[in-house]
Write a protein that holds these residues in place. Structure first.
Motif, PDB file in Angstrom:
ATOM      1  N   LEU A 100      56.830  85.483  39.152  1.00  9.32           N
ATOM      2  CA  LEU A 100      57.576  85.685  40.387  1.00  9.32           C
ATOM      3  C   LEU A 100      58.794  86.579  40.167  1.00  9.32           C
ATOM      4  CD1 LEU A 100      57.228  82.050  41.719  1.00  9.32           C
ATOM      5  CD2 LEU A 100      56.174  84.087  42.743  1.00  9.32           C
ATOM      6  N   ALA A 101      59.430  86.436  39.007  1.00 11.94           N
ATOM      7  CA  ALA A 101      60.560  87.314  38.669  1.00 11.94           C
ATOM      8  C   ALA A 101      60.078  88.760  38.530  1.00 11.94           C
ATOM      9  CB  ALA A 101      61.232  86.844  37.387  1.00 11.94           C
ATOM     10  N   LYS A 102      58.891  88.949  37.943  1.00 17.65           N
ATOM     11  CA  LYS A 102      58.345  90.305  37.806  1.00 17.65           C
ATOM     12  C   LYS A 102      58.029  90.912  39.172  1.00 17.65           C
ATOM     13  CE  LYS A 102      55.657  91.730  34.552  1.00 17.65           C
ATOM     14  NZ  LYS A 102      54.514  91.926  33.636  1.00 17.65           N
ATOM     15  N   GLU A 103      57.759  90.056  40.145  1.00 20.71           N
ATOM     16  CA  GLU A 103      57.472  90.531  41.499  1.00 20.71           C
ATOM     17  C   GLU A 103      58.746  90.770  42.312  1.00 20.71           C
ATOM     18  OE1 GLU A 103      54.364  91.372  42.705  1.00 20.71           O
ATOM     19  OE2 GLU A 103      53.867  91.109  40.583  1.00 20.71           O
ATOM     20  N   GLY A 104      59.896  90.650  41.667  1.00 23.09           N
ATOM     21  CA  GLY A 104      61.148  91.015  42.328  1.00 23.09           C
ATOM     22  C   GLY A 104      61.936  89.875  42.934  1.00 23.09           C
ATOM     23  N   HIS A 105      61.542  88.638  42.628  1.00 28.94           N
ATOM     24  CA  HIS A 105      62.260  87.481  43.167  1.00 28.94           C
ATOM     25  C   HIS A 105      63.319  86.974  42.183  1.00 28.94           C
ATOM     26  CE1 HIS A 105      59.734  86.671  46.697  1.00 28.94           C
ATOM     27  NE2 HIS A 105      58.741  87.140  45.964  1.00 28.94           N
ATOM     28  N   PRO A 106      64.518  86.646  42.661  1.00 31.77           N
ATOM     29  CA  PRO A 106      65.405  85.810  41.845  1.00 31.77           C
ATOM     30  C   PRO A 106      64.744  84.434  41.710  1.00 31.77           C
ATOM     31  CG  PRO A 106      66.569  86.747  43.745  1.00 31.77           C
ATOM     32  CD  PRO A 106      65.110  86.972  43.967  1.00 31.77           C
ATOM     33  N   VAL A 107      64.710  83.885  40.506  1.00 29.91           N
ATOM     34  CA  VAL A 107      63.999  82.622  40.271  1.00 29.91           C
ATOM     35  C   VAL A 107      64.890  81.658  39.494  1.00 29.91           C
ATOM     36  CG1 VAL A 107      61.985  81.529  39.200  1.00 29.91           C
ATOM     37  CG2 VAL A 107      61.756  83.808  40.222  1.00 29.91           C
ATOM     38  N   THR A 108      64.948  80.419  39.990  1.00 27.44           N
ATOM     39  CA  THR A 108      65.563  79.313  39.255  1.00 27.44           C
ATOM     40  C   THR A 108      64.451  78.315  38.959  1.00 27.44           C
ATOM     41  OG1 THR A 108      67.671  79.634  40.391  1.00 27.44           O
ATOM     42  CG2 THR A 108      67.330  77.520  39.283  1.00 27.44           C
ATOM     43  N   ALA A 109      64.263  77.992  37.696  1.00 27.48           N
ATOM     44  CA  ALA A 109      63.152  77.131  37.285  1.00 27.48           C
ATOM     45  C   ALA A 109      63.679  75.826  36.689  1.00 27.48           C
ATOM     46  CB  ALA A 109      62.280  77.852  36.266  1.00 27.48           C
ATOM     47  N   TYR A 110      63.169  74.724  37.205  1.00 29.73           N
ATOM     48  CA  TYR A 110      63.581  73.390  36.767  1.00 29.73           C
ATOM     49  C   TYR A 110      62.510  72.782  35.876  1.00 29.73           C
ATOM     50  CZ  TYR A 110      67.028  73.819  40.472  1.00 29.73           C
ATOM     51  OH  TYR A 110      68.065  74.264  41.256  1.00 29.73           O
ATOM     52  N   GLU A 111      62.955  72.212  34.771  1.00 26.15           N
ATOM     53  CA  GLU A 111      62.031  71.601  33.822  1.00 26.15           C
ATOM     54  C   GLU A 111      62.789  70.542  33.022  1.00 26.15           C
ATOM     55  OE1 GLU A 111      59.415  70.176  31.429  1.00 26.15           O
ATOM     56  OE2 GLU A 111      58.786  71.522  33.048  1.00 26.15           O
ATOM     57  N   GLN A 112      62.143  69.414  32.820  1.00 26.34           N
ATOM     58  CA  GLN A 112      62.768  68.317  32.088  1.00 26.34           C
ATOM     59  C   GLN A 112      62.849  68.601  30.585  1.00 26.34           C
ATOM     60  OE1 GLN A 112      60.877  64.573  32.834  1.00 26.34           O
ATOM     61  NE2 GLN A 112      62.426  63.380  31.785  1.00 26.34           N
ATOM     62  N   SER A 113      61.905  69.381  30.079  1.00 26.59           N
ATOM     63  CA  SER A 113      61.797  69.601  28.632  1.00 26.59           C
ATOM     64  C   SER A 113      62.623  70.796  28.178  1.00 26.59           C
ATOM     65  CB  SER A 113      60.331  69.830  28.253  1.00 26.59           C
ATOM     66  OG  SER A 113      60.232  70.372  26.961  1.00 26.59           O
ATOM     67  N   GLU A 114      63.493  70.555  27.218  1.00 23.78           N
ATOM     68  CA  GLU A 114      64.282  71.641  26.621  1.00 23.78           C
ATOM     69  C   GLU A 114      63.372  72.625  25.887  1.00 23.78           C
ATOM     70  OE1 GLU A 114      68.138  72.131  23.650  1.00 23.78           O
ATOM     71  OE2 GLU A 114      67.568  70.133  24.347  1.00 23.78           O
TER      72      GLU A 114
END
Length: 200
Positions: A50-64
């Motif tokens: 999605l970032a490559k498609e030009g979107h600012p992206v915030t991604a949430y994940e429990q695992s470091e």
């Protein structure tokens, strides 16, 4: 080290580096250039696409470990993804932050599923699109990926209930072929949803 840290703690990307097929085919329901929240994003394959498609992206994940691998993948693809380590079944993300939201195979115990979905929905601005693909309880018989029991699988009636106030543009409950790394391989049984969040 958490259970998901242990799972992701391999050199290979256990779900592959390529975007989920459902997201690839339907992400344009989210406005062009809109800020997207990716939930339970694992090793980052959807967020990086999605970032490559030009979107600012915030991604949430429990695992470091998952976030570290996502950062590596983003660097490899020469894009930036903001990674946030968070337990989405306990901590609120925020209200009306994103223009759209994406979650793929984010499986949590039944008692936490509504909180997770409410968290995702709350984070999206009115009029924003929410795209979800998860395994249904029927997936257990297919043995091609997902949790080992139905406790963390989803029911179609629950999904429709969680998004009952919104405009549902697409809802699918049935079979889909998925080849995503070593953990999702072959024909499975999924629930897909595309919903536009209702205005307040």
């Amino acid at each position: 080290m958490t259970e998901w840290d242990q799972r992701f703690n391999e050199k290979e990307f256990i779900y592959g580096k390529d975007v989920n097929e459902f997201i690839r085919d339907h992400y344009d329901y989210i406005e062009e250039g809109g800020h997207i929240g990716c939930f339970a994003e694992g090793e980052g394959r959807n967020a990086v696409f999605l970032a490559k498609e030009g979107h600012p992206v915030t991604a949430y994940e429990q695992s470091e470990v998952g976030i570290d691998k996502m950062n590596r993948l983003a660097e490899e693809q020469e894009v930036y993804v903001e990674g946030v380590q968070m337990d989405l079944t306990k901590d609120p993300v925020g209200e009306e932050v994103y223009d759209g939201a994406v979650m793929v195979f984010g499986h949590v115990p039944k008692e936490d599923q509504q909180y997770l979905m409410d968290n995702i929905r709350a984070s999206v601005k009115p009029g924003g699109a929410i795209l979800l693909e998860v395994y249904s309880e029927d997936q257990l018989a297919y043995k091609t990926g997902g949790p080992p029991d139905t406790e963390a699988m989803y029911r179609p009636e629950d999904m429709l209930q969680w998004f009952r106030e919104d405009k549902i543009l697409h809802f699918y409950y049935g079979e889909a072929e998925r080849v995503e790394g070593s953990r999702h391989t072959g024909l499975g049984h999924v629930i897909q949803l595309i919903a536009v969040k209702a205005s307040a």
